[in-house]
Design a protein around this motif. Structure first.
Motif, PDB file in Angstrom:
ATOM      1  N   ALA A  99      -6.832  17.326 -62.995  1.00  0.00           N
ATOM      2  CA  ALA A  99      -6.225  16.507 -61.949  1.00  0.00           C
ATOM      3  C   ALA A  99      -4.722  16.740 -61.983  1.00  0.00           C
ATOM      4  O   ALA A  99      -4.149  16.973 -63.049  1.00  0.00           O
ATOM      5  N   PHE A 100      -4.101  16.666 -60.810  1.00  0.00           N
ATOM      6  CA  PHE A 100      -2.657  16.863 -60.698  1.00  0.00           C
ATOM      7  C   PHE A 100      -2.058  15.774 -59.825  1.00  0.00           C
ATOM      8  O   PHE A 100      -2.623  15.434 -58.784  1.00  0.00           O
ATOM      9  N   ARG A 101      -0.916  15.257 -60.222  1.00  0.00           N
ATOM     10  CA  ARG A 101      -0.146  14.350 -59.374  1.00  0.00           C
ATOM     11  C   ARG A 101       0.830  15.230 -58.611  1.00  0.00           C
ATOM     12  O   ARG A 101       1.635  15.946 -59.213  1.00  0.00           O
ATOM     13  N   ILE A 102       0.771  15.195 -57.312  1.00  0.00           N
ATOM     14  CA  ILE A 102       1.583  16.084 -56.486  1.00  0.00           C
ATOM     15  C   ILE A 102       3.072  15.820 -56.665  1.00  0.00           C
ATOM     16  O   ILE A 102       3.858  16.749 -56.837  1.00  0.00           O
ATOM     17  N   ARG A 103       3.465  14.554 -56.661  1.00  0.00           N
ATOM     18  CA  ARG A 103       4.896  14.199 -56.719  1.00  0.00           C
ATOM     19  C   ARG A 103       5.580  14.747 -57.960  1.00  0.00           C
ATOM     20  O   ARG A 103       6.660  15.327 -57.882  1.00  0.00           O
ATOM     21  N   THR A 104       4.965  14.582 -59.145  1.00  0.00           N
ATOM     22  CA  THR A 104       5.623  14.959 -60.407  1.00  0.00           C
ATOM     23  C   THR A 104       5.045  16.213 -61.039  1.00  0.00           C
ATOM     24  O   THR A 104       5.563  16.684 -62.043  1.00  0.00           O
ATOM     25  N   GLU A 105       3.943  16.705 -60.483  1.00  0.00           N
ATOM     26  CA  GLU A 105       3.209  17.848 -61.009  1.00  0.00           C
ATOM     27  C   GLU A 105       2.615  17.568 -62.391  1.00  0.00           C
ATOM     28  O   GLU A 105       2.283  18.506 -63.118  1.00  0.00           O
ATOM     29  N   GLU A 106       2.495  16.296 -62.770  1.00  0.00           N
ATOM     30  CA  GLU A 106       1.813  15.953 -64.021  1.00  0.00           C
ATOM     31  C   GLU A 106       0.356  16.359 -63.884  1.00  0.00           C
ATOM     32  O   GLU A 106      -0.201  16.377 -62.787  1.00  0.00           O
ATOM     33  N   SER A 107      -0.271  16.673 -65.015  1.00  0.00           N
ATOM     34  CA  SER A 107      -1.677  17.064 -64.965  1.00  0.00           C
ATOM     35  C   SER A 107      -2.478  16.294 -65.999  1.00  0.00           C
ATOM     36  O   SER A 107      -1.929  15.595 -66.854  1.00  0.00           O
ATOM     37  N   GLY A 108      -3.795  16.446 -65.901  1.00  0.00           N
ATOM     38  CA  GLY A 108      -4.701  15.779 -66.823  1.00  0.00           C
ATOM     39  C   GLY A 108      -4.722  14.280 -66.615  1.00  0.00           C
ATOM     40  O   GLY A 108      -4.527  13.779 -65.514  1.00  0.00           O
ATOM     41  N   GLU A 109      -4.970  13.532 -67.702  1.00  0.00           N
ATOM     42  CA  GLU A 109      -5.075  12.075 -67.613  1.00  0.00           C
ATOM     43  C   GLU A 109      -3.772  11.418 -67.199  1.00  0.00           C
ATOM     44  O   GLU A 109      -3.773  10.329 -66.635  1.00  0.00           O
ATOM     45  N   LYS A 110      -2.628  12.064 -67.438  1.00  0.00           N
ATOM     46  CA  LYS A 110      -1.337  11.512 -66.990  1.00  0.00           C
ATOM     47  C   LYS A 110      -1.279  11.432 -65.465  1.00  0.00           C
ATOM     48  O   LYS A 110      -0.606  10.573 -64.903  1.00  0.00           O
TER      49      LYS A 110
END
Length: 112
Positions: A99-110
């Motif tokens: 999984a990826f958060r688009i805004r911060t490019e964090e991945s995984g459970e974060k």
């Protein structure tokens, strides 16, 4: 990570949402859907004519949770959505590779 998809009765949505929020779920996706299963619909009368309504409205809830929280999410949905009658719905658990958060490019459970 696991993606939990639940198809439930529309009138049980607020109960399920409240229970999931109390269980610590911070986000979910909700979609109004239509479908059929063993419930097979029902008959209605409109202007004197009888017809069968065989595709019924439901609510689909999608939640992505860490592996160690997935069982809690499923149990919470099962308890909150159950009426004991046919048509209560289904819960599906699907593995999520990434999984990826688009805004911060964090991945995984974060990102969840």
């Amino acid at each position: 990570m696991k993606k939990i998809e639940a198809i439930i009765q529309p009138f049980k949505f607020e109960d399920v949402k409240a229970a999931l929020t109390q269980a610590g779920v911070e986000g979910m996706t909700i979609t109004e859907v239509k479908g059929f299963g063993r419930q097979k619909g029902h008959k209605e009368i409109y202007r004197g004519s009888e017809y069968t309504v065989d595709v019924l409205p439901k609510v689909k809830i999608e939640v992505v949770a860490a592996d160690d929280r997935a069982d809690i999410v499923v149990k919470t949905i099962l308890e909150a959505a159950k009426t004991g009658k046919i048509g209560d719905g289904k819960v599906f658990v699907i593995p999520v590779d990434e999984a990826f958060r688009i805004r911060t490019e964090e991945s995984g459970e974060k990102a969840v």
